[in-house]
Write a protein that holds these residues in place. Structure first.
Motif, PDB file in Angstrom:
ATOM      1  N   PHE A  75     -20.230   9.384  24.580  1.00 27.81           N
ATOM      2  CA  PHE A  75     -19.508   8.426  24.003  1.00 27.81           C
ATOM      3  C   PHE A  75     -17.977   9.008  23.901  1.00 27.81           C
ATOM      4  O   PHE A  75     -16.988   8.220  24.370  1.00 27.81           O
ATOM      5  CB  PHE A  75     -19.897   7.986  22.581  1.00 27.81           C
ATOM      6  N   GLY A 110     -16.808   9.783  27.569  1.00 22.78           N
ATOM      7  CA  GLY A 110     -16.884   8.638  28.171  1.00 22.78           C
ATOM      8  C   GLY A 110     -15.784   7.406  27.776  1.00 22.78           C
ATOM      9  O   GLY A 110     -15.871   6.363  28.254  1.00 22.78           O
ATOM     10  N   GLY A 111     -14.701   7.789  27.190  1.00 23.68           N
ATOM     11  CA  GLY A 111     -13.581   7.074  26.740  1.00 23.68           C
ATOM     12  C   GLY A 111     -13.860   6.292  25.637  1.00 23.68           C
ATOM     13  O   GLY A 111     -13.453   5.249  25.331  1.00 23.68           O
ATOM     14  N   GLN A 112     -14.912   6.649  24.979  1.00 22.73           N
ATOM     15  CA  GLN A 112     -15.309   6.009  23.451  1.00 22.73           C
ATOM     16  C   GLN A 112     -15.893   4.505  24.025  1.00 22.73           C
ATOM     17  O   GLN A 112     -15.831   3.477  23.431  1.00 22.73           O
ATOM     18  CB  GLN A 112     -14.223   5.609  22.527  1.00 22.73           C
ATOM     19  N   ARG A 113     -16.619   4.419  25.026  1.00 21.25           N
ATOM     20  CA  ARG A 113     -17.320   3.464  25.466  1.00 21.25           C
ATOM     21  C   ARG A 113     -18.774   3.651  24.707  1.00 21.25           C
ATOM     22  O   ARG A 113     -19.699   4.295  25.126  1.00 21.25           O
ATOM     23  CB  ARG A 113     -17.606   3.116  26.846  1.00 21.25           C
ATOM     24  N   VAL A 114     -19.183   2.392  24.169  1.00 23.41           N
ATOM     25  CA  VAL A 114     -20.566   2.256  23.615  1.00 23.41           C
ATOM     26  C   VAL A 114     -21.757   2.384  24.562  1.00 23.41           C
ATOM     27  O   VAL A 114     -22.581   3.038  24.515  1.00 23.41           O
ATOM     28  CB  VAL A 114     -20.672   1.107  22.709  1.00 23.41           C
ATOM     29  N   VAL A 115     -21.367   1.622  25.588  1.00 15.50           N
ATOM     30  CA  VAL A 115     -22.613   1.379  26.398  1.00 15.50           C
ATOM     31  C   VAL A 115     -22.792   2.925  27.117  1.00 15.50           C
ATOM     32  O   VAL A 115     -24.075   3.293  27.541  1.00 15.50           O
ATOM     33  CB  VAL A 115     -22.055   0.491  27.684  1.00 15.50           C
ATOM     34  N   VAL A 116     -21.723   3.745  27.276  1.00 12.65           N
ATOM     35  CA  VAL A 116     -22.111   5.285  27.854  1.00 12.65           C
ATOM     36  C   VAL A 116     -22.790   5.956  26.911  1.00 12.65           C
ATOM     37  O   VAL A 116     -23.801   6.461  26.955  1.00 12.65           O
ATOM     38  CB  VAL A 116     -20.733   5.937  28.084  1.00 12.65           C
TER      39      VAL A 116
END
Length: 116
Positions: free
Chosen positions: A90, A93-99
Motif C-alpha cells: 500500500f 504503491g502510492g497509498q492505493r487501497v486496491v494495491v
C-alpha cells in the motif's frame, strides 16, 4: 410487539427497512449535515477521525487474530504476514487501497493453496 407477533408477509421487509436502513441512514444524514460546519483542522474533527481510525484498526486486528470461516483455518503467521506485506505494498504503491488489499489477498490465497 415482537418480530414474530405479526404474520403478514410484508412484515419482514418493513422490519428490514426500519431496522436496517432508516435507523442507520438517519445518523449518516445527521453526520453529513452536522459535519459541514466543522473545519477539517478543528480539534473535534481530529478527535472524531482518530476514534474512527482506531475503530477500523481494531476491527482489522480482530479479523486477523480471531478470524471466522475459511480464514480461521489458516495459520496466524500467514495472516499477519499478508497484512504486513499488504501494508508495505500500500505504501509502495502510492497509498492505493486496491494495491494493499490485492497483495494481501494474493498472499492469503497463495498460502491457503499451499496448505498453510
Amino acid at each position: 410487539m415482537t418480530f414474530t407477533s405479526n404474520n403478514a408477509e410484508w412484515w419482514p421487509f418493513v422490519f428490514i427497512l426500519i431496522a436496517g436502513w432508516l435507523a442507520t441512514d438517519a445518523w449518516r444524514f445527521a453526520g453529513v449535515v452536522l459535519g459541514r460546519r466543522l473545519s477539517e483542522t478543528s480539534q473535534i474533527f481530529l478527535l472524531v477521525r482518530s476514534v474512527a481510525t482506531a475503530l477500523v484498526a481494531a476491527v482489522i486486528a480482530r479479523l486477523v487474530v480471531f478470524p471466522s470461516g475459511a480464514l480461521a483455518e489458516t495459520a496466524l503467521g500467514l495472516r499477519i504476514a499478508a497484512a504486513a506485506i499488504g501494508f508495505v505494498a500500500f505504501l509502495a504503491g502510492g497509498q492505493r487501497v486496491v494495491v494493499g488489499v490485492g497483495v494481501s489477498v494474493a498472499i492469503l490465497a497463495a498460502g491457503m493453496l499451499a496448505g498453510l
